[in-house]
Design a protein around this motif. Structure first.
Motif, PDB file in Angstrom:
ATOM      1  N   ARG A   1      22.651  50.135  42.227  1.00 29.37           N
ATOM      2  CA  ARG A   1      23.318  50.273  43.526  1.00 29.37           C
ATOM      3  C   ARG A   1      22.632  51.311  44.416  1.00 29.37           C
ATOM      4  N   ALA A   2      22.113  52.369  43.805  1.00 30.58           N
ATOM      5  CA  ALA A   2      21.456  53.428  44.577  1.00 30.58           C
ATOM      6  C   ALA A   2      20.014  53.079  44.935  1.00 30.58           C
ATOM      7  N   SER A   3      19.538  51.934  44.446  1.00 38.35           N
ATOM      8  CA  SER A   3      18.165  51.494  44.752  1.00 38.35           C
ATOM      9  C   SER A   3      18.242  50.149  45.458  1.00 38.35           C
ATOM     10  N   PRO A   4      18.478  50.159  46.759  1.00 36.06           N
ATOM     11  CA  PRO A   4      18.789  48.919  47.474  1.00 36.06           C
ATOM     12  C   PRO A   4      17.731  47.829  47.363  1.00 36.06           C
ATOM     13  N   PHE A   5      16.451  48.197  47.237  1.00 35.17           N
ATOM     14  CA  PHE A   5      15.413  47.177  47.180  1.00 35.17           C
ATOM     15  C   PHE A   5      15.417  46.406  45.863  1.00 35.17           C
ATOM     16  N   GLU A   6      16.223  46.839  44.904  1.00 38.88           N
ATOM     17  CA  GLU A   6      16.261  46.180  43.605  1.00 38.88           C
ATOM     18  C   GLU A   6      17.429  45.203  43.461  1.00 38.88           C
ATOM     19  N   ILE A   7      18.323  45.149  44.430  1.00 37.85           N
ATOM     20  CA  ILE A   7      19.585  44.416  44.205  1.00 37.85           C
ATOM     21  C   ILE A   7      19.611  43.005  44.792  1.00 37.85           C
ATOM     22  N   LYS A   8      18.619  42.631  45.589  1.00 41.50           N
ATOM     23  CA  LYS A   8      18.654  41.326  46.258  1.00 41.50           C
ATOM     24  C   LYS A   8      18.804  40.178  45.268  1.00 41.50           C
ATOM     25  N   ASP A   9      17.952  40.120  44.242  1.00 44.69           N
ATOM     26  CA  ASP A   9      18.011  39.012  43.279  1.00 44.69           C
ATOM     27  C   ASP A   9      19.319  39.021  42.493  1.00 44.69           C
ATOM     28  N   ILE A  10      19.823  40.216  42.206  1.00 43.17           N
ATOM     29  CA  ILE A  10      21.094  40.315  41.468  1.00 43.17           C
ATOM     30  C   ILE A  10      22.224  39.723  42.302  1.00 43.17           C
ATOM     31  N   VAL A  11      22.281  40.088  43.575  1.00 40.48           N
ATOM     32  CA  VAL A  11      23.338  39.611  44.470  1.00 40.48           C
ATOM     33  C   VAL A  11      23.266  38.094  44.629  1.00 40.48           C
ATOM     34  N   THR A  12      22.049  37.565  44.837  1.00 41.84           N
ATOM     35  CA  THR A  12      21.893  36.113  45.004  1.00 41.84           C
ATOM     36  C   THR A  12      22.409  35.369  43.775  1.00 41.84           C
ATOM     37  N   SER A  13      22.056  35.867  42.604  1.00 42.75           N
ATOM     38  CA  SER A  13      22.489  35.214  41.361  1.00 42.75           C
ATOM     39  C   SER A  13      23.998  35.314  41.181  1.00 42.75           C
ATOM     40  N   LEU A  14      24.540  36.497  41.411  1.00 43.96           N
ATOM     41  CA  LEU A  14      25.983  36.706  41.270  1.00 43.96           C
ATOM     42  C   LEU A  14      26.785  35.741  42.137  1.00 43.96           C
ATOM     43  N   LEU A  15      26.445  35.711  43.426  1.00 42.50           N
ATOM     44  CA  LEU A  15      27.237  34.915  44.366  1.00 42.50           C
ATOM     45  C   LEU A  15      27.060  33.423  44.121  1.00 42.50           C
ATOM     46  N   SER A  16      25.843  33.031  43.747  1.00 44.39           N
ATOM     47  CA  SER A  16      25.592  31.612  43.516  1.00 44.39           C
ATOM     48  C   SER A  16      26.397  31.091  42.324  1.00 44.39           C
ATOM     49  N   ILE A  17      26.360  31.822  41.196  1.00 43.74           N
ATOM     50  CA  ILE A  17      27.064  31.357  39.991  1.00 43.74           C
ATOM     51  C   ILE A  17      28.564  31.432  40.176  1.00 43.74           C
ATOM     52  N   SER A  18      29.044  32.547  40.712  1.00 41.92           N
ATOM     53  CA  SER A  18      30.501  32.700  40.861  1.00 41.92           C
ATOM     54  C   SER A  18      31.062  31.683  41.843  1.00 41.92           C
ATOM     55  N   ASN A  19      30.314  31.335  42.876  1.00 41.55           N
ATOM     56  CA  ASN A  19      30.789  30.356  43.855  1.00 41.55           C
ATOM     57  C   ASN A  19      30.774  28.951  43.271  1.00 41.55           C
ATOM     58  N   ARG A  20      29.725  28.617  42.506  1.00 40.64           N
ATOM     59  CA  ARG A  20      29.601  27.267  41.952  1.00 40.64           C
ATOM     60  C   ARG A  20      30.693  26.975  40.932  1.00 40.64           C
ATOM     61  N   LEU A  21      30.992  27.986  40.116  1.00 40.85           N
ATOM     62  CA  LEU A  21      31.957  27.761  39.034  1.00 40.85           C
ATOM     63  C   LEU A  21      33.337  28.333  39.331  1.00 40.85           C
ATOM     64  N   ASN A  22      33.415  29.025  40.484  1.00 42.98           N
ATOM     65  CA  ASN A  22      34.674  29.676  40.865  1.00 42.98           C
ATOM     66  C   ASN A  22      35.188  30.588  39.746  1.00 42.98           C
ATOM     67  N   VAL A  23      34.233  31.329  39.170  1.00 37.61           N
ATOM     68  CA  VAL A  23      34.551  32.268  38.090  1.00 37.61           C
ATOM     69  C   VAL A  23      34.274  33.681  38.600  1.00 37.61           C
ATOM     70  N   GLY A  24      35.320  34.515  38.679  1.00 38.86           N
ATOM     71  CA  GLY A  24      35.139  35.902  39.087  1.00 38.86           C
ATOM     72  C   GLY A  24      34.577  36.072  40.487  1.00 38.86           C
ATOM     73  N   LYS A  25      34.830  35.096  41.358  1.00 33.89           N
ATOM     74  CA  LYS A  25      34.232  35.162  42.697  1.00 33.89           C
ATOM     75  C   LYS A  25      34.740  36.364  43.477  1.00 33.89           C
ATOM     76  N   THR A  26      36.027  36.613  43.411  1.00 36.52           N
ATOM     77  CA  THR A  26      36.619  37.735  44.162  1.00 36.52           C
ATOM     78  C   THR A  26      35.971  39.053  43.749  1.00 36.52           C
ATOM     79  N   LYS A  27      35.830  39.258  42.446  1.00 36.54           N
ATOM     80  CA  LYS A  27      35.222  40.484  41.936  1.00 36.54           C
ATOM     81  C   LYS A  27      33.776  40.612  42.424  1.00 36.54           C
ATOM     82  N   CYS A  28      33.024  39.504  42.347  1.00 36.57           N
ATOM     83  CA  CYS A  28      31.603  39.538  42.754  1.00 36.57           C
ATOM     84  C   CYS A  28      31.468  39.824  44.248  1.00 36.57           C
ATOM     85  N   ILE A  29      32.299  39.158  45.047  1.00 40.82           N
ATOM     86  CA  ILE A  29      32.251  39.373  46.505  1.00 40.82           C
ATOM     87  C   ILE A  29      32.568  40.831  46.828  1.00 40.82           C
TER      88      ILE A  29
END
Length: 834
Positions: free
Chosen positions: A652-680
């Motif tokens: 979190r303190a290294s913003p240039f490292e989080i882009k791929d993590i965020v993309t993966s999180l939102l994509s999986i949680s949205n597709r499966l509707n699993v933990g989407k609220t937490k991820c968002i």
């Protein structure tokens, strides 16, 4: 140091010299007149280092009609003074007006001479017209009607009207074509006397050319035509007449010089193409066949010139000769290579490039002989020139790929390209930069050539195995006691050498990868046999390279079954984190074109490695998940989300490292509707990072997966508003800009969610309006959508007042005034209704 760097150093020296000249001009300008101002409008590092005026300098005067601006004051200062100061009643000398007075005086003399010359030419044309009119009446009476018409047409040829001259010339050309016998001696005499008259040389040459084609004797023009060739006036037209009517070989030295250097092959600043000179070329060829040494001596002289323009034109004419007479190119190969040793001076064209064109043309016609000469010269040259010679082989790859030549010849040339580039890449006695360039050229052959690289791929792979685990070892140098090397420069040199060594290794590996893509069958057995013989600690770099190559080979469906077991071995090789990371990246190549997901145990290994303690491994796992989010479902998807959330918290303190993590999180949680609220929620909490591109990427991902109707949308609104406030609008967006995406999303919010932030939205609109009047229209549209007419009215009043008197925005302000009236009317309607 390559030639580009040498040229850069030379341009720096020239810029410094220009800066000194600018200083002199500024002093002259100050002394010339108190009103003349010299102001630097831009400058760079060189100006700061030297303290000299190197940059754009503006010349202005409150009494002048216009200003001038350039880096080169010696060019523009005289012109500015001549245009604006001659006869100026406000002129006020400030210590030394002699320079400017002399400048104006010389310019007046020049203009007077030009005027007198123009008047003289007008008078000469008038005399010719009168002479044509005054031809003896008996001759006119004896002539038939057609001949009389030709007399009249020649009179029209000297008219002051462009249209009459053009029509007369067209008619004369037709007459010369079908009735050349009607051209009297008097008319031919007029042509001969005025052949060099400015503006008429080309016209008369066209007439002479047409007469010669009609078997009319034009021998009387020989001397004048030779003079025109030597003066390089209408060179191609003059050469055509000389070629047809006065062929005497070998040619005179002066004519040969004009035929070669009179051609223009210098590309302009806009990269315009060059012209062909068939008549000049044929004259030179005929002279070469009569006396080869005479022509070769001229080319040797011009190729040795220090002037870029001379070498460019020499190479341009030589290239045309080579296509007809290949031997001439072979005879000059050594001189062409030596010419590459010359310094460059033109920014928009390169004499080196033209010399390479000639060498390549000769190489294609006679590969064995030219290759032998290049190799002999290569070892004698310095590093910068060796780089340029390597570039010849690189360009040769592209040349033969486009040519329709015999397959045997193509294979012969490719064989020689391979031999030279690979030998050069391996040669420890050469500079690293040259070796890296050679490897890059060999990589081009791997892509665009035939199968020569594939036939020798084991040798290339073996060489990579030798160097893959080695660090660069600097060549031993002899140091004198007086030598003192700056430790910072020494460290910089070491870093540069390390980077170039890494580039060489990367280029060698890239050759194998490119070959693996084209010929996967030929490599799979070699790679699988090699892998089991390698130790994960001693040979981890080479073993990782083998895994990369297996990923490339395995992208072929029929070979995937051979590659996958070895990639699985690497995934569980806990002796080397590099090997595990490489195996994860190789899965992308292995399955990027696959219709089915990989086996479940492979997917489980990816999830496992998301929790690996080594950064290189779990980052590779993140990339793998990002590219293939659809591989994960059920319990595996839940485990992936948990691990990604942990990683998001870590980085979190290294913003240039989080882009791929965020993309993966939102994509999986949205597709499966699993933990989407937490991820968002977790992703929103990462905002703002105070880095424009990171904030932009995170917001785009959130807008993509979070709809305005969802509950968490309310938490995102203030972050969107802050983004608009904190960052200026980008004008480099392709497609829909981030600002448009934000407003399109906001306009779909529910009424109560927007109303809560309407005041913040209004304040942000006023702040942004100060720097960007155009974006206000989006704010107005949003306010109108939610019927916040008071806020809309307040914003429009603010903008109209802010830009009052700014004339360039008058049209837009008129639109805003109309919108203000609409907002006022709507606000009153709501007030009356309530």
């Amino acid at each position: 140091m390559n030639k580009r760097n040498e040229s850069f150093d030379k341009r720096n020296e020239e810029a410094i010299e220009l800066g000194r000249k600018n200083v002199d001009c500024i002093e002259k300008a100050k002394k010339w007149c108190e009103h003349l101002e010299c102001k630097m409008t831009s400058a760079g590092l060189l100006a700061e280092m030297t303290g000299l005026p190197i940059g754009s300098i503006k010349l202005s005067c409150k009494h002048a009609k216009q200003s001038s601006e350039s880096m080169n004051l010696p060019w523009i200062l005289p012109e500015f003074v001549i245009k604006n100061c001659d006869g100026c009643s406000y002129h006020k000398p400030n210590g030394g007006a002699e320079w400017g007075e002399k400048l104006i005086r010389e310019n007046n003399i020049r203009e007077q001479k030009n005027y007198e010359r123009e008047e003289s030419e007008k008078e000469r044309k008038r005399e010719i017209r009168e002479r044509l009119k005054a031809l003896p009446e008996e001759k006119k009476n004896e002539a038939d009607i057609t001949q009389k018409e030709i007399f009249n047409l020649f009179t029209g040829l000297f008219s002051d009207e462009d249209q009459e001259r053009t029509e007369s010339l067209e008619s004369i050309m037709n007459a010369a074509k079908i009735a050349s016998d009607l051209f009297s001696d008097s008319l031919i005499e007029i042509i001969e006397e005025n052949l060099s008259l400015e503006g008429y040389t080309s016209i008369f040459l066209r007439i002479i050319s047409q007469l010669s084609e009609s078997d009319y004797s034009v021998k009387r023009f020989k001397v004048e035509i030779e003079k025109l060739i030597i003066k390089r006036k209408d060179l191609e037209l003059s050469s055509g007449i000389y070629l047809k009517c006065f062929p005497e070989y070998p040619l005179k030295k002066e004519i040969i010089e004009s035929l070669i250097l009179g051609q223009s092959h210098v590309r302009g600043l806009m990269g315009m193409g060059v012209s062909l000179y068939p008549n000049c070329t044929e004259l030179l060829l005929n002279s070469y066949r009569e006396n080869p040494k005479q022509i070769l001596n001229r080319y040797e002289e011009y190729l040795n010139s220090d002037r870029d323009g001379v070498r460019i034109n020499a190479c341009g004419s030589l290239l045309q000769l080579q296509k007809i007479e290949p031997d001439i190119g072979l005879n000059l190969v050594d001189n062409l290579i030596d010419s590459i040793d010359k310094p460059l001076s033109l920014d928009y064209d390169s004499a080196d490039s033209r010399a390479k064109d000639c060498i390549i043309e000769a190489y294609i016609k006679m590969p064995e002989k030219v290759d032998k000469r290049i190799r002999a010269k290569f070892v004698q040259k310095r590093e910068a020139v060796q780089d340029e010679i390597v570039n010849i082989y690189r360009r040769l790859v592209f040349k033969i790929e486009k040519l329709e030549i015999d397959e045997e010849i193509r294979e012969n040339i490719e064989k020689r390209i391979y031999a030279f580039t690979f030998e050069t890449a391996k040669n420890d006695s050469l500079e690293l930069e040259t070796r890296a360039e050679a490897a890059e050229a060999l990589g081009m052959l791997a892509i665009y050539g035939g199968s020569i690289v594939n036939k020798n791929i084991d040798s290339i792979l073996g060489y990579y195995a030798l160097i893959s685990e080695e660090d660069y070892k600097e060549k031993p140098k002899i140091f004198l006691p007086s030598d003192k090397t700056d430790p910072y420069l020494k460290a910089l040199d070491k870093q540069n050498n390390d980077l170039t060594w890494a580039r060489l290794k990367s280029n060698i590996l890239a050759i194998v990868k490119k070959t693996a893509k084209r010929f996967p069958d030929s490599l799979v057995t070699t790679l699988t046999n090699t892998y089991d013989r390698l130790d994960s600690k001693k040979h981890q770099n080479f073993k990782s390279a083998v895994i990369k190559l297996l990923g490339v080979v395995g992208s072929d469906y029929d070979l995937r079954k051979d590659a996958l077991p070895y990639i699985m071995k690497a995934l569980v090789d806990f002796e080397s984190q590099l090997l595990r990371a490489t195996a994860l990246d190789s899965l992308y190549d292995l399955f990027k074109r696959a219709k089915n997901n990989p086996p479940k145990n492979v997917i489980e290994m990816i999830v496992l490695h998301l929790g690996d303690q080594y950064v290189i491994v779990h980052k590779a796992a993140i990339r793998c998940v990002k590219h293939h989010t659809y591989w994960f479902d059920g319990e595996l998807a839940y485990n992936v989300l948990l691990r990604l959330l942990n990683l998001l918290d870590v980085y979190r303190a290294s913003p240039f490292e989080i882009k791929d993590i965020v993309t993966s999180l939102l994509s999986i949680s949205n597709r499966l509707n699993v933990g989407k609220t937490k991820c968002i929620t977790e992703v929103i909490d990462c905002l703002p990072t105070n880095e424009y591109y990171i904030d932009k990427d995170l917001i785009e991902e959130l807008l993509r997966y979070l709809t305005p109707k969802e509950k968490e949308a309310e938490r995102l609104v203030p972050h969107l508003i802050n983004f608009l406030i904190n960052y200026k609008r980008s004008y480099n967006s392709i497609g829909v800009s981030i600002e448009e995406k934000i407003f399109n999303w906001l306009i779909e919010l529910e009424q109560d969610k927007f109303t809560k932030y309407s005041e913040l939205f209004l304040d942000s609109g006023k702040k942004i309006a100060k720097r960007d009047i155009f974006i206000v229209r989006y704010f107005v549209a949003v306010f109108a959508k939610f019927k916040c007419y008071q806020e809309e009215l307040s914003l429009l009043n603010h903008v109209i007042e802010e830009y009052k008197g700014v004339t360039r925005h008058d049209d837009l302000l008129e639109i805003y005034k109309q919108l203000r009236e609409n907002a006022k009317s709507n606000s009153e309607l709501i007030s009356n209704a309530s």
